[in-house]
Design a protein around this motif. Structure first.
Motif, short mmCIF file in Angstrom:
data_model
loop_
_atom_site.label_atom_id
_atom_site.label_comp_id
_atom_site.label_asym_id
_atom_site.label_seq_id
_atom_site.Cartn_x
_atom_site.Cartn_y
_atom_site.Cartn_z
N LEU A 180 6.36 16.32 17.20
CA LEU A 180 7.14 15.09 17.17
C LEU A 180 7.68 14.88 15.76
CD1 LEU A 180 4.82 12.70 19.22
CD2 LEU A 180 7.14 13.37 19.87
N THR A 181 8.96 14.69 15.66
CA THR A 181 9.58 14.41 14.37
C THR A 181 10.22 13.04 14.43
OG1 THR A 181 10.05 16.76 14.03
CG2 THR A 181 11.21 15.19 12.63
N ARG A 182 9.84 12.18 13.51
CA ARG A 182 10.32 10.80 13.51
C ARG A 182 11.45 10.63 12.50
NH1 ARG A 182 6.37 5.52 12.76
NH2 ARG A 182 7.74 3.98 13.80
N THR A 188 12.56 13.39 17.72
CA THR A 188 12.79 14.73 18.25
C THR A 188 11.47 15.25 18.80
OG1 THR A 188 14.56 15.19 16.66
CG2 THR A 188 13.53 17.08 17.75
N LEU A 189 11.48 15.63 20.06
CA LEU A 189 10.27 16.12 20.74
C LEU A 189 10.39 17.62 20.94
CD1 LEU A 189 11.07 13.12 21.97
CD2 LEU A 189 9.12 13.60 23.48
N ALA A 190 9.41 18.36 20.48
CA ALA A 190 9.31 19.79 20.78
C ALA A 190 8.47 19.94 22.05
CB ALA A 190 8.68 20.54 19.62
N LEU A 191 9.06 20.54 23.08
CA LEU A 191 8.41 20.63 24.38
C LEU A 191 8.24 22.08 24.81
CD1 LEU A 191 10.49 17.86 26.21
CD2 LEU A 191 8.32 17.60 24.97
N TRP A 212 -5.78 10.85 25.16
CA TRP A 212 -5.21 11.71 24.12
C TRP A 212 -4.14 10.99 23.29
CZ3 TRP A 212 -6.51 13.15 29.02
CH2 TRP A 212 -7.58 14.06 29.12
N VAL A 213 -4.18 9.66 23.29
CA VAL A 213 -3.21 8.91 22.50
C VAL A 213 -3.34 9.23 21.02
CG1 VAL A 213 -4.69 6.86 22.27
CG2 VAL A 213 -2.20 6.61 22.15
N LEU A 219 0.56 14.26 15.92
CA LEU A 219 1.69 15.18 15.86
C LEU A 219 2.75 14.74 14.85
CD1 LEU A 219 2.24 15.95 19.67
CD2 LEU A 219 1.20 17.45 17.96
N TYR A 220 2.76 13.45 14.55
CA TYR A 220 3.78 12.97 13.60
C TYR A 220 3.20 12.11 12.48
CZ TYR A 220 3.44 8.41 15.96
OH TYR A 220 2.98 7.22 16.48
N ASP A 221 1.93 11.73 12.59
CA ASP A 221 1.34 10.83 11.61
C ASP A 221 -0.13 11.19 11.44
OD1 ASP A 221 0.47 8.76 10.03
OD2 ASP A 221 1.35 7.17 11.25
N GLN A 222 -0.55 11.44 10.23
CA GLN A 222 -1.93 11.85 9.98
C GLN A 222 -2.91 10.68 10.04
OE1 GLN A 222 -2.93 15.08 9.92
NE2 GLN A 222 -0.78 15.25 10.53
N SER A 223 -2.39 9.44 10.01
CA SER A 223 -3.29 8.30 10.19
C SER A 223 -3.78 8.30 11.63
CB SER A 223 -2.58 6.99 9.87
OG SER A 223 -1.48 6.80 10.71
#
Length: 506
Positions: A180-182, A188-191, A212-213, A219-223
């Motif tokens: 996931l790129t924000r 942008t979702l890589a599928l 799995w939230v 995928l886009y945020d390490q927090s």
């Protein structure tokens, strides 16, 4: 290659994800939903299969949740009376447990907190004279009968997804979001799927991945969202039928929890559930020996005939992704949903925590209200009166519909027609259309499952393999031998070989 800009991308094909997809697409939005596995392949097919207010939540003072759920029971019953139907629950009064006055007070609130026009209210029972007391131990003399509803949980998910797809949503199962790129304006979702890898873009992201939230957020945020999530495993056992009648029982356990015993698949009884902490390291949720013993012991406290480990014919387990309200006990953690909305550091994202099947439609409506500014949509309650596929008939007309189909297809047993209408409602006529004899339905694999039905499930309900059909779109696996189940698996293998053959590729 992409499919253009979506208004909304949803990760997660459980009840919350498909509910949001359906609500959003019905408002004219361009919607994408991706699910790594099959629809309802985890939590949403592992419930106790009830549309209910949650009687026990009253003693935890969750009046708002109970009212919201009670108001939804008849909304969902009207929308899908083929897969949702009324059920009476017998609650015995047992010495040393919650006293009769306390139970009666709770049931009075239960009857009056939410609107109720189709479901009968609470009645007191003399269990020594009422036939519903016969399977129970002699010490149990008094009880109450109250109303809730049964639901085919996995079918509710599938029909909601199907309705979303028919309205224009792009529903992709067996499609994993690997990245996931924000950006400032979009995601942008890589599928990745069996067909290969693609990228898609959406203005708004909804993280409805259930248990799995947190990994999706990573995928886009390490927090981490882990501090907001309480993962609780619930398990059920299925045994041979313990009692006659179409009612259920709700038993008080010594640890303060409750256990249901519910008629299941005609000749079985479903007993559950447990509340056990769970973490990702444990792998797929499976029932433990301790949970089997717990459920057997709890049921045996009430039934005359004990429930033993060797009576267990099938089990299933799921993980509830509850919002962590810091309750000490897993059984007292709130079952209500909580949203985490963020549009401060880039394109908007809404993460969903908790929720229950009964309130999924309300959750979806609230999600649209939360996203109103970002998506520029109105927040009218359009789903309230919109039936799901196969529904839209008065609940009391079920037997009439079965009779009409029996007259049209007299070569099929009545039990087969009833099963089809219970699963597909008015779509039963579409499944059987053109059949003038049993031979027209194709190969019969056992338990009344014909090729015609399998093909319908593939074309209209996202089914891809034998497990999808035998254990989620239906529970026919319970009624089939290992050999019959294997034949369905081989049918799919043959079908896949034909599909992959160069001669079939244009």
């Amino acid at each position: 290659m992409t499919s253009g800009m979506y208004d909304l991308a949803i990760i997660g094909g459980g009840i919350n994800g498909v509910g949001i997809a359906r609500d959003a697409v019905g408002r004219g939005l361009k919607v994408l939903l991706v699910e790594r596995d099959d629809l309802a392949s985890h939590t949403s097919s592992a419930s106790t299969k009830l549309v209910h207010g949650g009687l026990r939540y009253l003693e935890h003072y969750e009046f708002s949740l109970v009212r919201k759920a009670l108001q939804e029971r008849e909304v969902l019953l009207r929308a899908a009376p083929h897969i949702i139907w009324p059920m009476r629950f017998v609650l015995p009064v047992d010495e040393g447990m919650r006293p009769a006055w306390f139970l009666r007070l709770g049931l009075f609130l239960y009857d009056h907190l939410g609107s109720r026009s189709l479901l009968p209210g609470t009645k007191s029972l003399n269990l020594r004279k009422d036939e519903r007391g016969y399977p129970l131990q002699e010490r149990l003399k008094k009880g109450f009968a109250y109303s809730d509803c049964w639901v085919e949980d996995a079918r509710l998910v599938t029909l909601t997804a199907r309705d979303a797809a028919e309205r224009g949503a792009d529903i992709r199962t067996r499609t994993e979001c690997t990245g996931l790129t924000r950006g400032d304006k979009h995601w942008t979702l890589a599928l990745r799927s069996e067909e290969g890898s693609v990228e898609e873009q959406a203005r708004v992201l909804v993280n409805a991945a259930g248990p799995w939230v947190d990994p999706v957020t990573a995928l886009y945020d390490q927090s981490s969202n882990a501090a907001k999530l309480r993962l609780v495993k619930g398990s059920h056992i299925v045994v041979a039928r313990k009692f006659e009648g179409d009612h259920s029982y709700i038993f008080q356990n010594k640890d303060g929890r409750i256990v249901f015993a519910i008629p299941y698949e005609g000749d079985h009884t479903l007993i559950g559930t447990t509340d056990q902490p769970w973490n990702y390291d444990e792998g797929p949720a499976r029932i433990s020996d301790g949970e089997i013993d717990y459920l057997c012991a709890a049921a045996s406290e009430y039934f005359k005939e004990p429930v033993r480990r060797d009576h267990v014919q099938w089990t299933y387990s799921g993980v509830r992704p509850l919002f962590d309200d810091k309750s000490q006990s897993a059984s007292t953690v709130t079952r209500d949903y909580v949203f985490d909305y963020n549009d401060q550091t880039g394109a908007p994202v809404l993460s969903v925590f908790g929720g229950k099947i009964t309130t999924y439609r309300v959750l979806a409506r609230q999600a649209m209200k939360t996203l109103k500014a970002a998506l520029r949509t109105e927040t009218d309650d359009w789903t309230r009166d919109a039936p799901l596929p196969g529904g839209g008939f008065p609940p009391e007309d079920f037997e009439k519909i079965c009779g009409n189909y029996q007259e049209r297809w007299p070569f099929l047993p009545e039990s087969h027609i009833v099963r089809l209408v219970r699963a597909y409602g008015t779509d039963t006529g579409n499944i059987l259309a053109g059949a003038e004899s049993e031979a027209d339905l194709g190969t019969c694999f056992g338990a009344g499952l014909y090729e015609t039905e399998i093909n319908w499930l593939i074309r209209h309900e996202f089914a891809r393999d034998a497990e999808d059909i035998l254990w989620r779109r239906s529970k026919l696996g319970l009624h089939m031998t290992d050999t019959e189940q294997k034949a369905v698996e081989e049918w799919f293998e043959q079908r896949n070989r034909v599909s992959a053959s160069p001669e079939t590729v244009s």
